[in-house]
Design a protein around this motif. Sequence first.
Motif, PDB file in Angstrom:
ATOM      1  N   ILE A  55      27.533  31.333  18.538  1.00  0.00           N
ATOM      2  CA  ILE A  55      28.240  31.447  19.811  1.00  0.00           C
ATOM      3  C   ILE A  55      29.447  30.533  19.788  1.00  0.00           C
ATOM      4  O   ILE A  55      29.332  29.310  19.844  1.00  0.00           O
ATOM      5  CB  ILE A  55      27.306  31.085  20.990  1.00  0.00           C
ATOM      6  N   THR A  57      32.920  29.661  21.673  1.00  0.00           N
ATOM      7  CA  THR A  57      33.708  29.892  22.895  1.00  0.00           C
ATOM      8  C   THR A  57      35.141  30.291  22.539  1.00  0.00           C
ATOM      9  O   THR A  57      35.724  31.122  23.217  1.00  0.00           O
ATOM     10  CB  THR A  57      33.696  28.649  23.814  1.00  0.00           C
ATOM     11  N   ILE A  66      35.070  33.978  21.814  1.00  0.00           N
ATOM     12  CA  ILE A  66      34.872  34.737  23.060  1.00  0.00           C
ATOM     13  C   ILE A  66      36.192  34.805  23.838  1.00  0.00           C
ATOM     14  O   ILE A  66      36.593  35.867  24.316  1.00  0.00           O
ATOM     15  CB  ILE A  66      33.751  34.093  23.928  1.00  0.00           C
ATOM     16  N   ILE A 100      30.642  31.221  31.180  1.00  0.00           N
ATOM     17  CA  ILE A 100      30.546  32.078  29.983  1.00  0.00           C
ATOM     18  C   ILE A 100      29.283  31.726  29.183  1.00  0.00           C
ATOM     19  O   ILE A 100      28.527  32.601  28.758  1.00  0.00           O
ATOM     20  CB  ILE A 100      31.792  31.895  29.076  1.00  0.00           C
ATOM     21  N   ILE A 101      29.062  30.435  28.980  1.00  0.00           N
ATOM     22  CA  ILE A 101      27.922  29.999  28.170  1.00  0.00           C
ATOM     23  C   ILE A 101      26.593  30.281  28.874  1.00  0.00           C
ATOM     24  O   ILE A 101      25.614  30.709  28.252  1.00  0.00           O
ATOM     25  CB  ILE A 101      28.061  28.490  27.827  1.00  0.00           C
ATOM     26  N   GLU A 139      25.906  32.671  30.885  1.00  0.00           N
ATOM     27  CA  GLU A 139      25.656  34.114  30.736  1.00  0.00           C
ATOM     28  C   GLU A 139      25.157  34.424  29.314  1.00  0.00           C
ATOM     29  O   GLU A 139      24.179  35.126  29.114  1.00  0.00           O
ATOM     30  CB  GLU A 139      26.975  34.823  31.073  1.00  0.00           C
ATOM     31  N   ARG A 140      25.839  33.846  28.313  1.00  0.00           N
ATOM     32  CA  ARG A 140      25.487  34.132  26.923  1.00  0.00           C
ATOM     33  C   ARG A 140      24.087  33.601  26.556  1.00  0.00           C
ATOM     34  O   ARG A 140      23.320  34.266  25.870  1.00  0.00           O
ATOM     35  CB  ARG A 140      26.550  33.541  25.981  1.00  0.00           C
ATOM     36  N   GLN A 157      20.870  35.682  27.265  1.00  0.00           N
ATOM     37  CA  GLN A 157      20.593  36.931  26.539  1.00  0.00           C
ATOM     38  C   GLN A 157      19.306  36.813  25.708  1.00  0.00           C
ATOM     39  O   GLN A 157      18.944  35.728  25.255  1.00  0.00           O
ATOM     40  CB  GLN A 157      21.760  37.279  25.597  1.00  0.00           C
TER      41      GLN A 157
END
Length: 186
Positions: A30, A32, A35, A68-69, A71-72, A75
């Motif tokens: 991941i 950023t 993204i 953003i993080i 939300e990620r 998952q």
Amino acid sequence: MIKVVFLGPPGAGKGTQALKIAEKFGVPHISTGDILRAAVKEGTELGKLAKSYMDKGELVPDEVIIGIIKERLSQPDVKERGFILDGFPRTLKQAEALDQMLKELSMPLDRVIYLNVDDEEIVKRLLARGRADDTEEIIRNRLKVYRDQTAPLINYYREKGLLVEIYGVGEIEEITKKIEQALGLL
Ligand code: AMP
């Protein structure tokens, strides 16, 4: 399952190493920066906002990045396999928000890999990379932003007993090996 943060100055090789480790351990990588660059390319609202900061070598506001993080990390692949975070957190506020998120997920961090590279080497590498935000003026600003806002995280994680410092100059494969050793007992 591994849960690892990669920390270090721009140009330390975080992206390269984080990707290799993520592939070897089979965990989500991941980034950023990736993204945000994807959002810029797609021309989304997030992309437009992010671009105005990235073009100056400034940090995108904490609330945006934390969203953003959050939300990620919610998952299913993260729940199943863990994560390699690359380029996040970059401020104390982001680090504290991450602690809170991981507490709620009951997924404490295993290690923070700090890739340490000398200043002259960083400038040399970034100039050679030639990314849109890699002009000399923006590089200088990104280094200043790193020192002022991100470098304090080194002590933050050291005090928590999570930090492993790895010298990031040398053969890419050798550095990957050192990181694997640092993660070996996980
Ligand atoms: P990177 O690819 O990690 O070097 O990130 C490129 C740019 O994206 C940075 O210079 C920032 O403008 C922005 N960025 C990436 N990650 C973050 C973050 N965690 N917080 C704030 N801005 C970020």
